[in-house]
Design a protein around this motif. Structure first.
Motif, mmCIF file in Angstrom:
data_model
loop_
_atom_site.group_PDB
_atom_site.id
_atom_site.type_symbol
_atom_site.label_atom_id
_atom_site.label_comp_id
_atom_site.label_asym_id
_atom_site.label_seq_id
_atom_site.Cartn_x
_atom_site.Cartn_y
_atom_site.Cartn_z
ATOM 1 N N SER A 16 0.818 -1.214 0.000
ATOM 2 C CA SER A 16 0.000 0.000 0.000
ATOM 3 C C SER A 16 0.852 1.264 0.000
ATOM 4 N N VAL A 17 2.069 1.181 0.508
ATOM 5 C CA VAL A 17 2.932 2.354 0.679
ATOM 6 C C VAL A 17 3.869 2.573 -0.510
ATOM 7 N N LEU A 18 4.386 1.512 -1.067
ATOM 8 C CA LEU A 18 5.405 1.632 -2.103
ATOM 9 C C LEU A 18 4.935 2.358 -3.372
ATOM 10 N N PRO A 19 3.790 2.013 -3.964
ATOM 11 C CA PRO A 19 3.412 2.690 -5.214
ATOM 12 C C PRO A 19 3.362 4.222 -5.113
ATOM 13 N N PRO A 20 2.735 4.809 -4.084
ATOM 14 C CA PRO A 20 2.741 6.275 -4.023
ATOM 15 C C PRO A 20 4.150 6.868 -3.870
ATOM 16 N N LEU A 21 5.012 6.192 -3.127
ATOM 17 C CA LEU A 21 6.386 6.677 -2.986
ATOM 18 C C LEU A 21 7.129 6.613 -4.324
ATOM 19 N N LEU A 22 6.890 5.565 -5.084
ATOM 20 C CA LEU A 22 7.515 5.448 -6.405
ATOM 21 C C LEU A 22 6.962 6.510 -7.361
ATOM 22 N N GLU A 23 5.662 6.756 -7.293
ATOM 23 C CA GLU A 23 5.061 7.786 -8.136
ATOM 24 C C GLU A 23 5.694 9.150 -7.852
ATOM 25 N N LYS A 24 5.893 9.469 -6.571
ATOM 26 C CA LYS A 24 6.510 10.757 -6.207
ATOM 27 C C LYS A 24 7.939 10.834 -6.724
ATOM 28 N N SER A 25 8.650 9.735 -6.685
ATOM 29 C CA SER A 25 10.019 9.712 -7.203
ATOM 30 C C SER A 25 10.039 10.008 -8.695
ATOM 31 N N LEU A 26 9.146 9.366 -9.438
ATOM 32 C CA LEU A 26 9.087 9.601 -10.886
ATOM 33 C C LEU A 26 8.653 11.032 -11.196
ATOM 34 N N GLU A 27 7.734 11.572 -10.399
ATOM 35 C CA GLU A 27 7.303 12.966 -10.598
ATOM 36 C C GLU A 27 8.481 13.927 -10.468
ATOM 37 N N ARG A 28 9.450 13.579 -9.646
ATOM 38 C CA ARG A 28 10.639 14.418 -9.447
ATOM 39 C C ARG A 28 11.692 14.177 -10.527
ATOM 40 N N GLY A 29 11.405 13.261 -11.438
ATOM 41 C CA GLY A 29 12.342 12.974 -12.510
ATOM 42 C C GLY A 29 13.442 12.005 -12.115
ATOM 43 N N TRP A 30 13.256 11.316 -11.002
ATOM 44 C CA TRP A 30 14.266 10.378 -10.524
ATOM 45 C C TRP A 30 14.060 9.000 -11.127
ATOM 46 N N ARG A 31 15.142 8.292 -11.266
ATOM 47 C CA ARG A 31 15.118 6.875 -11.608
ATOM 48 C C ARG A 31 15.298 6.108 -10.299
ATOM 49 N N VAL A 32 14.753 4.888 -10.218
ATOM 50 C CA VAL A 32 14.667 4.172 -8.950
ATOM 51 C C VAL A 32 15.097 2.718 -9.095
ATOM 52 N N VAL A 33 15.778 2.222 -8.060
ATOM 53 C CA VAL A 33 15.974 0.790 -7.869
ATOM 54 C C VAL A 33 15.275 0.428 -6.568
ATOM 55 N N VAL A 34 14.465 -0.634 -6.598
ATOM 56 C CA VAL A 34 13.832 -1.177 -5.395
ATOM 57 C C VAL A 34 14.499 -2.516 -5.130
ATOM 58 N N GLN A 35 15.184 -2.616 -3.989
ATOM 59 C CA GLN A 35 15.895 -3.850 -3.658
ATOM 60 C C GLN A 35 15.160 -4.593 -2.559
ATOM 61 N N SER A 36 14.772 -5.827 -2.868
ATOM 62 C CA SER A 36 14.184 -6.722 -1.871
ATOM 63 C C SER A 36 15.178 -7.847 -1.610
ATOM 64 N N THR A 37 14.745 -8.877 -0.895
ATOM 65 C CA THR A 37 15.696 -9.901 -0.468
ATOM 66 C C THR A 37 15.517 -11.262 -1.134
ATOM 67 N N SER A 38 14.512 -11.411 -1.994
ATOM 68 C CA SER A 38 14.353 -12.687 -2.703
ATOM 69 C C SER A 38 13.742 -12.450 -4.075
ATOM 70 N N GLN A 39 14.051 -13.330 -4.988
ATOM 71 C CA GLN A 39 13.501 -13.219 -6.338
ATOM 72 C C GLN A 39 11.989 -13.350 -6.311
ATOM 73 N N GLU A 40 11.471 -14.222 -5.447
ATOM 74 C CA GLU A 40 10.023 -14.395 -5.345
ATOM 75 C C GLU A 40 9.354 -13.082 -4.916
ATOM 76 N N ARG A 41 9.966 -12.399 -3.967
ATOM 77 C CA ARG A 41 9.411 -11.130 -3.490
ATOM 78 C C ARG A 41 9.470 -10.066 -4.593
ATOM 79 N N ALA A 42 10.574 -10.022 -5.319
ATOM 80 C CA ALA A 42 10.692 -9.071 -6.431
ATOM 81 C C ALA A 42 9.609 -9.339 -7.473
ATOM 82 N N GLU A 43 9.338 -10.598 -7.756
ATOM 83 C CA GLU A 43 8.303 -10.946 -8.728
ATOM 84 C C GLU A 43 6.910 -10.599 -8.215
#
Length: 150
Positions: A16-43
């Protein structure tokens, strides 16, 4: 100087929290990496970001794609900056990467209901302070809005 923001989740999910934070990052013109701890979680996050809202679109890919360098948001489980991101989100107790100082901002999102996550966040806070990073701590108020705490 790298700014490190600690987002303390209470009674809310990363989904619920991540998408709005990512949207704000893109609005600022930033590129983003989101690092999790497992491939399953990333998927799982990958699937969620495609479907979280009918009204919004977050262009993203996993680090496995051939054109990762062209993606505004990359979901990864490894260190490295395949898309020359300005911001790195660390979720699911992902460790601080060795290249923290190459980002404008690092955002560590941790589950306040998980004692291991809280302990890990405290260790990361200490490490960031020792490295001279500007650190801030964020928590939601009674209305669910993010507030900077001392």
């Amino acid at each position: 100087m790298t700014e490190v923001l600690f987002y303390h989740l209470q009674n809310m999910t990363l989904e619920s929290v991540l998408p709005p934070l990512l949207e704000k990052s893109l609005e600022r013109g930033w590129r983003v990496v989101v690092q999790s701890t497992s491939q399953e979680r990333a998927e799982t996050l990958d699937a969620h970001l495609w479907t979280y809202s009918d009204d919004s679109f977050l262009p993203h890919a996993t680090s496995r794609v051939a054109d990762a360098q062209d993606q505004p948001i990359i979901l990864s489980i490894e260190e490295g900056n395949p898309n020359q991101a300005n911001v790195r989100f660390l979720v699911d107790n992902a460790a601080l990467p060795a290249d923290c100082d190459s980002y404008e901002r690092v955002v560590l999102v941790f589950n306040g209901d998980d004692p291991d996550a809280v302990a890990s966040a405290r260790e990361s806070w200490t490490a960031c302070k020792a490295r001279g990073f500007e650190v801030t701590y964020w928590q939601t108020d009674e209305r669910g809005r993010w507030q900077r705490r001392q």
